[in-house]
Write a protein that holds these residues in place. Structure first.
Motif, mmCIF file in Angstrom:
data_model
loop_
_atom_site.group_PDB
_atom_site.id
_atom_site.type_symbol
_atom_site.label_atom_id
_atom_site.label_comp_id
_atom_site.label_asym_id
_atom_site.label_seq_id
_atom_site.Cartn_x
_atom_site.Cartn_y
_atom_site.Cartn_z
ATOM 1 N N SER A 180 0.827 -1.225 0.000
ATOM 2 C CA SER A 180 0.000 0.000 0.000
ATOM 3 C C SER A 180 0.850 1.260 0.000
ATOM 4 N N SER A 181 2.154 1.120 0.217
ATOM 5 C CA SER A 181 3.069 2.268 0.191
ATOM 6 C C SER A 181 3.408 2.703 -1.223
ATOM 7 N N PHE A 182 3.016 1.914 -2.233
ATOM 8 C CA PHE A 182 3.355 2.215 -3.616
ATOM 9 C C PHE A 182 2.361 3.170 -4.271
ATOM 10 N N SER A 183 2.860 3.879 -5.273
ATOM 11 C CA SER A 183 1.993 4.748 -6.072
ATOM 12 C C SER A 183 1.096 3.873 -6.944
ATOM 13 N N ASN A 184 0.040 4.465 -7.481
ATOM 14 C CA ASN A 184 -0.873 3.737 -8.364
ATOM 15 C C ASN A 184 -0.142 3.214 -9.601
ATOM 16 N N GLN A 185 0.813 3.970 -10.105
ATOM 17 C CA GLN A 185 1.569 3.539 -11.278
ATOM 18 C C GLN A 185 2.338 2.256 -10.994
ATOM 19 N N ILE A 186 3.007 2.184 -9.850
ATOM 20 C CA ILE A 186 3.765 0.979 -9.495
ATOM 21 C C ILE A 186 2.808 -0.193 -9.276
ATOM 22 N N LYS A 187 1.670 0.060 -8.658
ATOM 23 C CA LYS A 187 0.684 -1.015 -8.444
ATOM 24 C C LYS A 187 0.172 -1.550 -9.779
ATOM 25 N N ASN A 188 0.062 -0.691 -10.794
ATOM 26 C CA ASN A 188 -0.359 -1.151 -12.121
ATOM 27 C C ASN A 188 0.717 -2.002 -12.790
ATOM 28 N N GLU A 189 1.972 -1.698 -12.511
ATOM 29 C CA GLU A 189 3.081 -2.427 -13.126
ATOM 30 C C GLU A 189 3.422 -3.719 -12.384
ATOM 31 N N CYS A 190 3.083 -3.782 -11.119
ATOM 32 C CA CYS A 190 3.479 -4.913 -10.270
ATOM 33 C C CYS A 190 2.282 -5.344 -9.430
ATOM 34 N N ASN A 191 1.706 -6.500 -9.739
ATOM 35 C CA ASN A 191 0.547 -6.923 -8.947
ATOM 36 C C ASN A 191 0.995 -7.445 -7.581
ATOM 37 N N PHE A 192 0.067 -7.493 -6.663
ATOM 38 C CA PHE A 192 0.386 -7.840 -5.277
ATOM 39 C C PHE A 192 0.982 -9.240 -5.157
ATOM 40 N N GLU A 193 0.455 -10.198 -5.890
ATOM 41 C CA GLU A 193 0.939 -11.579 -5.777
ATOM 42 C C GLU A 193 2.411 -11.689 -6.170
ATOM 43 N N ASP A 194 2.815 -11.007 -7.247
ATOM 44 C CA ASP A 194 4.225 -11.017 -7.653
ATOM 45 C C ASP A 194 5.098 -10.322 -6.606
ATOM 46 N N PHE A 195 4.618 -9.206 -6.094
ATOM 47 C CA PHE A 195 5.344 -8.473 -5.056
ATOM 48 C C PHE A 195 5.523 -9.351 -3.822
ATOM 49 N N GLN A 196 4.448 -9.995 -3.395
ATOM 50 C CA GLN A 196 4.489 -10.844 -2.205
ATOM 51 C C GLN A 196 5.466 -12.014 -2.403
ATOM 52 N N GLN A 197 5.470 -12.601 -3.583
ATOM 53 C CA GLN A 197 6.377 -13.709 -3.862
ATOM 54 C C GLN A 197 7.835 -13.255 -3.801
ATOM 55 N N ARG A 198 8.136 -12.119 -4.406
ATOM 56 C CA ARG A 198 9.511 -11.591 -4.386
ATOM 57 C C ARG A 198 9.939 -11.243 -2.956
ATOM 58 N N ALA A 199 9.025 -10.670 -2.185
ATOM 59 C CA ALA A 199 9.352 -10.329 -0.799
ATOM 60 C C ALA A 199 9.604 -11.595 0.022
ATOM 61 N N SER A 200 8.795 -12.617 -0.189
ATOM 62 C CA SER A 200 8.985 -13.888 0.518
ATOM 63 C C SER A 200 10.323 -14.526 0.142
ATOM 64 N N ASP A 201 10.655 -14.479 -1.152
ATOM 65 C CA ASP A 201 11.922 -15.048 -1.621
ATOM 66 C C ASP A 201 13.124 -14.349 -0.989
ATOM 67 N N ASN A 202 12.994 -13.055 -0.717
ATOM 68 C CA ASN A 202 14.100 -12.258 -0.183
ATOM 69 C C ASN A 202 13.989 -12.007 1.315
ATOM 70 N N TYR A 203 13.145 -12.766 2.000
ATOM 71 C CA TYR A 203 12.863 -12.446 3.400
ATOM 72 C C TYR A 203 14.104 -12.494 4.295
ATOM 73 N N ASP A 204 15.011 -13.443 4.096
ATOM 74 C CA ASP A 204 16.208 -13.500 4.951
ATOM 75 C C ASP A 204 17.015 -12.212 4.851
ATOM 76 N N ALA A 205 17.160 -11.699 3.646
ATOM 77 C CA ALA A 205 17.888 -10.443 3.464
ATOM 78 C C ALA A 205 17.147 -9.292 4.136
ATOM 79 N N ILE A 206 15.820 -9.297 4.043
ATOM 80 C CA ILE A 206 15.018 -8.249 4.672
ATOM 81 C C ILE A 206 15.144 -8.335 6.189
ATOM 82 N N LYS A 207 15.019 -9.539 6.709
ATOM 83 C CA LYS A 207 15.032 -9.753 8.160
ATOM 84 C C LYS A 207 16.341 -9.299 8.801
#
Length: 144
Positions: free
Chosen positions: A46-73
């Motif tokens: 929800s922190s993204f602009s409408n333009q970014i949300k149009n380019e990147c759907n939530f499911e793809d974003f969530q998958q990428r975030a899950s894949d990179n979770y160790d680095a995030i953590k």
């Protein structure tokens, strides 16, 4: 004696500059990264602009975030400055990764301080929103 007064003046200036209030975009960036660390991907998205949300759907974003979770953590933001215009702000930062917990070679990162990231924010519906994808989700879909 005048050196003493100059030193006191510099110290006072330093203390005042450290106590400066954080900007709206900087607070938005920190909120985005905290939401990622807490695995609250809907709030981060929800922190993204409408333009970014149009380019990147939530499911793809969530998958990428899950894949990179160790680095995030095991990372933290190192703020390095910002440039502000009327409806646009760029927040510059670096990411420090705890390499005791994350194998940086798996992530193809040799030095987490080598590149500075820039988060671009715009005002949208009276709220500062992120207008670009930034590390650790700088691509929405897996490279083919």
């Amino acid at each position: 004696m005048s050196k003493f007064y100059i030193l006191i003046l510099i110290l006072i200036f330093f203390i005042i500059s450290c106590n400066a209030e954080k900007s709206g975009p900087r607070l938005s960036l920190e909120s985005y990264l905290v939401n990622l660390k807490n695995e609250d991907y809907k709030s981060a998205y929800s922190s993204f602009s409408n333009q970014i949300k149009n380019e990147c759907n939530f499911e793809d974003f969530q998958q990428r975030a899950s894949d990179n979770y160790d680095a995030i953590k095991y990372s933290r933001l190192v703020y390095s400055g910002e440039s502000i215009t009327e409806n646009n702000t760029r927040v510059k930062f670096m990411i420090k990764i705890d390499d005791n917990e994350v194998n940086l070679f798996d992530m193809q990162i040799l030095d987490p301080y080598i590149d500075e990231e820039t988060a671009k924010f715009i005002l949208e519906e009276e709220k500062w929103v992120l207008d670009n994808l930034i590390w650790p989700i700088d691509l929405c879909k897996e490279a083919e």
